[in-house]
Scaffold this motif. Structure first.
Motif, PDB file in Angstrom:
ATOM      1  N   ALA A 117       4.826  20.478  13.744  1.00 22.74           N
ATOM      2  CA  ALA A 117       5.476  21.720  14.185  1.00 22.74           C
ATOM      3  C   ALA A 117       6.970  21.531  14.394  1.00 22.74           C
ATOM      4  CB  ALA A 117       4.834  22.193  15.487  1.00 22.74           C
ATOM      5  N   TYR A 118       7.448  20.262  14.399  1.00 24.44           N
ATOM      6  CA  TYR A 118       8.844  19.977  14.741  1.00 24.44           C
ATOM      7  C   TYR A 118       9.513  19.216  13.608  1.00 24.44           C
ATOM      8  CZ  TYR A 118       6.533  20.756  19.238  1.00 24.44           C
ATOM      9  OH  TYR A 118       5.769  21.263  20.259  1.00 24.44           O
ATOM     10  N   LYS A 119       9.693  19.860  12.489  1.00 26.14           N
ATOM     11  CA  LYS A 119      10.292  19.200  11.329  1.00 26.14           C
ATOM     12  C   LYS A 119      11.818  19.124  11.484  1.00 26.14           C
ATOM     13  CE  LYS A 119       6.785  20.970   8.100  1.00 26.14           C
ATOM     14  NZ  LYS A 119       6.010  21.739   9.092  1.00 26.14           N
ATOM     15  N   LEU A 120      12.362  17.931  11.307  1.00 21.59           N
ATOM     16  CA  LEU A 120      13.812  17.757  11.305  1.00 21.59           C
ATOM     17  C   LEU A 120      14.309  17.318   9.942  1.00 21.59           C
ATOM     18  CD1 LEU A 120      14.479  16.060  14.763  1.00 21.59           C
ATOM     19  CD2 LEU A 120      14.942  18.416  14.093  1.00 21.59           C
ATOM     20  N   GLU A 121      13.718  16.283   9.384  1.00 27.17           N
ATOM     21  CA  GLU A 121      14.137  15.806   8.082  1.00 27.17           C
ATOM     22  C   GLU A 121      12.943  15.171   7.377  1.00 27.17           C
ATOM     23  OE1 GLU A 121      13.521  12.882  10.570  1.00 27.17           O
ATOM     24  OE2 GLU A 121      15.389  13.942  10.969  1.00 27.17           O
ATOM     25  N   LYS A 122      13.026  15.086   6.066  1.00 25.54           N
ATOM     26  CA  LYS A 122      11.943  14.466   5.284  1.00 25.54           C
ATOM     27  C   LYS A 122      12.492  13.241   4.569  1.00 25.54           C
ATOM     28  CE  LYS A 122      10.278  16.499   1.513  1.00 25.54           C
ATOM     29  NZ  LYS A 122      10.339  15.512   0.403  1.00 25.54           N
ATOM     30  N   LEU A 123      11.825  12.128   4.761  1.00 22.86           N
ATOM     31  CA  LEU A 123      12.210  10.896   4.093  1.00 22.86           C
ATOM     32  C   LEU A 123      11.514  10.786   2.742  1.00 22.86           C
ATOM     33  CD1 LEU A 123      11.943   8.537   7.182  1.00 22.86           C
ATOM     34  CD2 LEU A 123      14.042   9.426   6.158  1.00 22.86           C
ATOM     35  N   GLU A 124      12.137  10.041   1.834  1.00 24.07           N
ATOM     36  CA  GLU A 124      11.571   9.844   0.508  1.00 24.07           C
ATOM     37  C   GLU A 124      10.751   8.545   0.463  1.00 24.07           C
ATOM     38  OE1 GLU A 124      11.799  12.254  -1.748  1.00 24.07           O
ATOM     39  OE2 GLU A 124      12.925  13.388  -0.244  1.00 24.07           O
ATOM     40  N   ARG A 125      10.033   8.375  -0.613  1.00 25.34           N
ATOM     41  CA  ARG A 125       9.087   7.270  -0.743  1.00 25.34           C
ATOM     42  C   ARG A 125       9.753   5.903  -0.545  1.00 25.34           C
ATOM     43  NH1 ARG A 125       4.144   7.209  -3.292  1.00 25.34           N
ATOM     44  NH2 ARG A 125       4.591   9.245  -4.209  1.00 25.34           N
ATOM     45  N   GLY A 126      10.970   5.751  -1.058  1.00 26.53           N
ATOM     46  CA  GLY A 126      11.634   4.445  -1.004  1.00 26.53           C
ATOM     47  C   GLY A 126      11.833   3.915   0.399  1.00 26.53           C
ATOM     48  N   PHE A 127      11.933   4.810   1.376  1.00 28.42           N
ATOM     49  CA  PHE A 127      12.118   4.346   2.745  1.00 28.42           C
ATOM     50  C   PHE A 127      10.932   3.498   3.188  1.00 28.42           C
ATOM     51  CE2 PHE A 127      11.607   4.659   7.315  1.00 28.42           C
ATOM     52  CZ  PHE A 127      12.867   4.320   7.760  1.00 28.42           C
ATOM     53  N   PHE A 128       9.731   3.906   2.831  1.00 28.32           N
ATOM     54  CA  PHE A 128       8.518   3.219   3.261  1.00 28.32           C
ATOM     55  C   PHE A 128       8.303   1.923   2.471  1.00 28.32           C
ATOM     56  CE2 PHE A 128       8.272   7.659   4.198  1.00 28.32           C
ATOM     57  CZ  PHE A 128       7.799   7.679   5.501  1.00 28.32           C
ATOM     58  N   THR A 162       0.851  -1.195   0.000  1.00 24.88           N
ATOM     59  CA  THR A 162       0.000   0.000   0.000  1.00 24.88           C
ATOM     60  C   THR A 162       0.883   1.240   0.000  1.00 24.88           C
ATOM     61  OG1 THR A 162      -1.736  -1.150   1.241  1.00 24.88           O
ATOM     62  CG2 THR A 162      -1.792   1.251   1.264  1.00 24.88           C
ATOM     63  N   ASP A 163       0.549   2.200  -0.841  1.00 27.99           N
ATOM     64  CA  ASP A 163       1.322   3.442  -0.904  1.00 27.99           C
ATOM     65  C   ASP A 163       0.882   4.361   0.244  1.00 27.99           C
ATOM     66  OD1 ASP A 163       2.809   5.645  -1.539  1.00 27.99           O
ATOM     67  OD2 ASP A 163       1.620   6.216  -3.289  1.00 27.99           O
ATOM     68  N   VAL A 164       1.736   4.459   1.262  1.00 27.59           N
ATOM     69  CA  VAL A 164       1.403   5.290   2.422  1.00 27.59           C
ATOM     70  C   VAL A 164       2.129   6.630   2.389  1.00 27.59           C
ATOM     71  CG1 VAL A 164       0.953   3.269   3.858  1.00 27.59           C
ATOM     72  CG2 VAL A 164       3.260   4.277   3.834  1.00 27.59           C
ATOM     73  N   TYR A 165       2.929   6.844   1.359  1.00 20.49           N
ATOM     74  CA  TYR A 165       3.768   8.045   1.343  1.00 20.49           C
ATOM     75  C   TYR A 165       2.968   9.350   1.380  1.00 20.49           C
ATOM     76  CZ  TYR A 165       7.821  10.965   0.304  1.00 20.49           C
ATOM     77  OH  TYR A 165       8.809  11.907   0.364  1.00 20.49           O
ATOM     78  N   PRO A 166       1.860   9.473   0.643  1.00 17.83           N
ATOM     79  CA  PRO A 166       1.074  10.723   0.744  1.00 17.83           C
ATOM     80  C   PRO A 166       0.591  11.001   2.164  1.00 17.83           C
ATOM     81  CG  PRO A 166       0.417   9.468  -1.194  1.00 17.83           C
ATOM     82  CD  PRO A 166       1.304   8.567  -0.392  1.00 17.83           C
ATOM     83  N   LEU A 167       0.247   9.958   2.913  1.00 18.49           N
ATOM     84  CA  LEU A 167      -0.200  10.149   4.296  1.00 18.49           C
ATOM     85  C   LEU A 167       0.959  10.620   5.174  1.00 18.49           C
ATOM     86  CD1 LEU A 167      -2.448   6.976   4.734  1.00 18.49           C
ATOM     87  CD2 LEU A 167      -3.171   9.291   4.152  1.00 18.49           C
ATOM     88  N   TYR A 168       2.146  10.052   4.949  1.00 21.34           N
ATOM     89  CA  TYR A 168       3.336  10.515   5.686  1.00 21.34           C
ATOM     90  C   TYR A 168       3.588  11.989   5.408  1.00 21.34           C
ATOM     91  CZ  TYR A 168       8.295  11.555   6.315  1.00 21.34           C
ATOM     92  OH  TYR A 168       9.488  12.166   6.636  1.00 21.34           O
ATOM     93  N   LEU A 169       3.502  12.393   4.134  1.00 22.04           N
ATOM     94  CA  LEU A 169       3.725  13.802   3.793  1.00 22.04           C
ATOM     95  C   LEU A 169       2.695  14.702   4.462  1.00 22.04           C
ATOM     96  CD1 LEU A 169       4.673  13.672  -0.007  1.00 22.04           C
ATOM     97  CD2 LEU A 169       6.196  13.986   1.963  1.00 22.04           C
ATOM     98  N   ASN A 170       1.435  14.237   4.553  1.00 25.39           N
ATOM     99  CA  ASN A 170       0.410  15.016   5.254  1.00 25.39           C
ATOM    100  C   ASN A 170       0.864  15.339   6.674  1.00 25.39           C
ATOM    101  OD1 ASN A 170      -1.318  14.836   3.082  1.00 25.39           O
ATOM    102  ND2 ASN A 170      -2.573  13.216   3.961  1.00 25.39           N
ATOM    103  N   THR A 171       1.307  14.316   7.378  1.00 29.16           N
ATOM    104  CA  THR A 171       1.709  14.484   8.770  1.00 29.16           C
ATOM    105  C   THR A 171       3.002  15.274   8.880  1.00 29.16           C
ATOM    106  OG1 THR A 171       0.573  12.456   9.405  1.00 29.16           O
ATOM    107  CG2 THR A 171       2.303  13.226  10.888  1.00 29.16           C
ATOM    108  N   TYR A 172       3.930  15.039   7.966  1.00 28.90           N
ATOM    109  CA  TYR A 172       5.195  15.787   7.976  1.00 28.90           C
ATOM    110  C   TYR A 172       4.924  17.291   7.835  1.00 28.90           C
ATOM    111  CZ  TYR A 172       9.526  17.862   6.357  1.00 28.90           C
ATOM    112  OH  TYR A 172      10.608  18.705   6.203  1.00 28.90           O
ATOM    113  N   HIS A 173       4.109  17.671   6.869  1.00 28.58           N
ATOM    114  CA  HIS A 173       3.845  19.093   6.626  1.00 28.58           C
ATOM    115  C   HIS A 173       3.044  19.720   7.770  1.00 28.58           C
ATOM    116  CE1 HIS A 173       5.737  19.175   2.771  1.00 28.58           C
ATOM    117  NE2 HIS A 173       4.946  18.243   2.267  1.00 28.58           N
ATOM    118  N   LYS A 174       2.251  18.915   8.463  1.00 32.93           N
ATOM    119  CA  LYS A 174       1.454  19.431   9.567  1.00 32.93           C
ATOM    120  C   LYS A 174       2.278  19.548  10.855  1.00 32.93           C
ATOM    121  CE  LYS A 174      -3.132  18.714  11.646  1.00 32.93           C
ATOM    122  NZ  LYS A 174      -3.730  19.934  11.105  1.00 32.93           N
TER     123      LYS A 174
END
Length: 331
Positions: free
Chosen positions: A196-207, A182-194
């Motif tokens: 307040a404590y962003k450190l790093e962003k992972l790419e799709r391949g990690f998931f 299942t492609d969960v990457y869009p859901l991860y991006l939703n939470t990442y952008h929301k």
């Protein structure tokens, strides 16, 4: 390329690729080479690996470069290039292995520029370094044979809130997956952008490639959420999650944590690392907070003095109520 140097009787080995670094011991999760290679591919922040030793002292650590908001936990914004000694994924782990933290931190001071050491478990006073509190880790201790044993142990108000979330999410099915089903990457991006404590962003391949279990939450229309879990001996680690914020997420988040605990109980894990953030919600499930610290230093004396003076602006300030979640807790 691997580089070797000597600083004040300390042997220093530095490499851009983990496979170029020869270590006298095997790295264990989360520092195993398979995981670090994956993070090198799927986290595009520049990463380096160090091994240092002097007599009986040694340390391995990861350093990555990021332009971060110095006032992440406040209302101000000031982005500054930092060299972060930390784990390059949003786990509550520190980014090093050592038999002597004082040896490690004293060496980090010698690295030119601004440095930030994240998720330190114990305070070790180092002259010239600023120490402050960062996000605590939420730890759930599992002593339950079944999920019903767990629910029965809760005081009524906390059990009622969980049961309400389960009821409201009864139309959502949970399934376990590994890999890229299942492609969960869009859901991860939703939470990442929301976040307040962003450190790093992972790419799709990690998931898609991480050796982990995903719990996928789906209704008749769409995938509404997921959590990614990793077993580490007797510990279960909540790695990452994501949600569809077009959906009502308060009950969904409760439902997801409920299933993490249910998974841990069913698989007989003794402890669950529920990660950082959303502390109050996790405490209402019975988690306890484990303090974590940051260390900051700049080789420029004036800037280092400014860091010390501005410590309170850099810290994460928290004071939560004492939740007596379990029936046997009396005070």
């Amino acid at each position: 390329m691997k580089k070797k140097s000597v600083k004040r009787d300390i042997k220093v080995y530095r490499a851009k690729d983990i496979d170029e670094l020869e270590l006298p011991f095997a790295l264990q999760y989360p520092f195993d080479k398979t995981m670090l290679r994956l993070l090198k591919d799927e986290n595009y922040l520049e990463q380096e690996y160090y091994y240092i030793e002097s007599k009986e002292d040694y340390a391995f650590f990861i350093l990555y470069k990021n332009r971060m908001n110095l006032f992440t936990f406040g209302k101000l914004k000031c982005f500054y290039p930092l060299q972060v000694i930390g784990y390059p994924c949003s786990l509550s782990n520190c980014g090093y292995v050592t038999n002597n933290p004082a040896f490690l931190f004293s060496f980090i001071k010698t690295i030119k520029g601004a440095k930030l050491v994240l998720n330190v478990e114990e305070r070790t006073e180092i002259n010239g370094m600023t120490i402050g509190e960062t996000l605590p880790t939420c730890i759930f201790s599992n002593r339950f044979a079944t999920i019903q044993d767990y629910l029965d142990s809760l005081r009524s108000q906390y059990r009622r809130r969980i049961n309400l979330a389960v009821k409201r999410c009864s139309h959502i099915k949970m399934q376990e997956e590994k890999g890229a089903v299942t492609d969960v990457y869009p859901l991860y991006l939703n939470t990442y952008h929301k976040s307040a404590y962003k450190l790093e962003k992972l790419e799709r391949g990690f998931f898609e490639r991480a050796d982990a279990v995903k719990l996928i939450f789906t209704d008749a229309e769409a995938v509404r959420g997921f959590v990614m879990l990793k077993a580490d001996g007797n510990r279960l680690i909540f790695m990452l999650c994501g949600m569809d914020y077009n959906f009502e997420t308060t009950d969904l988040y409760y439902y997801m944590i409920y299933h993490i605990i249910s998974y841990a109980i069913a698989h007989k894990f003794r402890e669950v690392d529920l990660g950082q953030t959303s502390e109050e919600t996790k405490m209402k499930f019975g988690a306890c907070l484990e303090q974590k610290y940051f260390y900051a230093h700049h080789t420029n004396p004036l800037l280092n003095g400014a860091v010390k003076l501005g410590k309170s602006l850099l810290e994460y300030h928290y004071q939560f109520p004492r939740y007596r979640v379990f029936k046997e807790e009396t005070s």
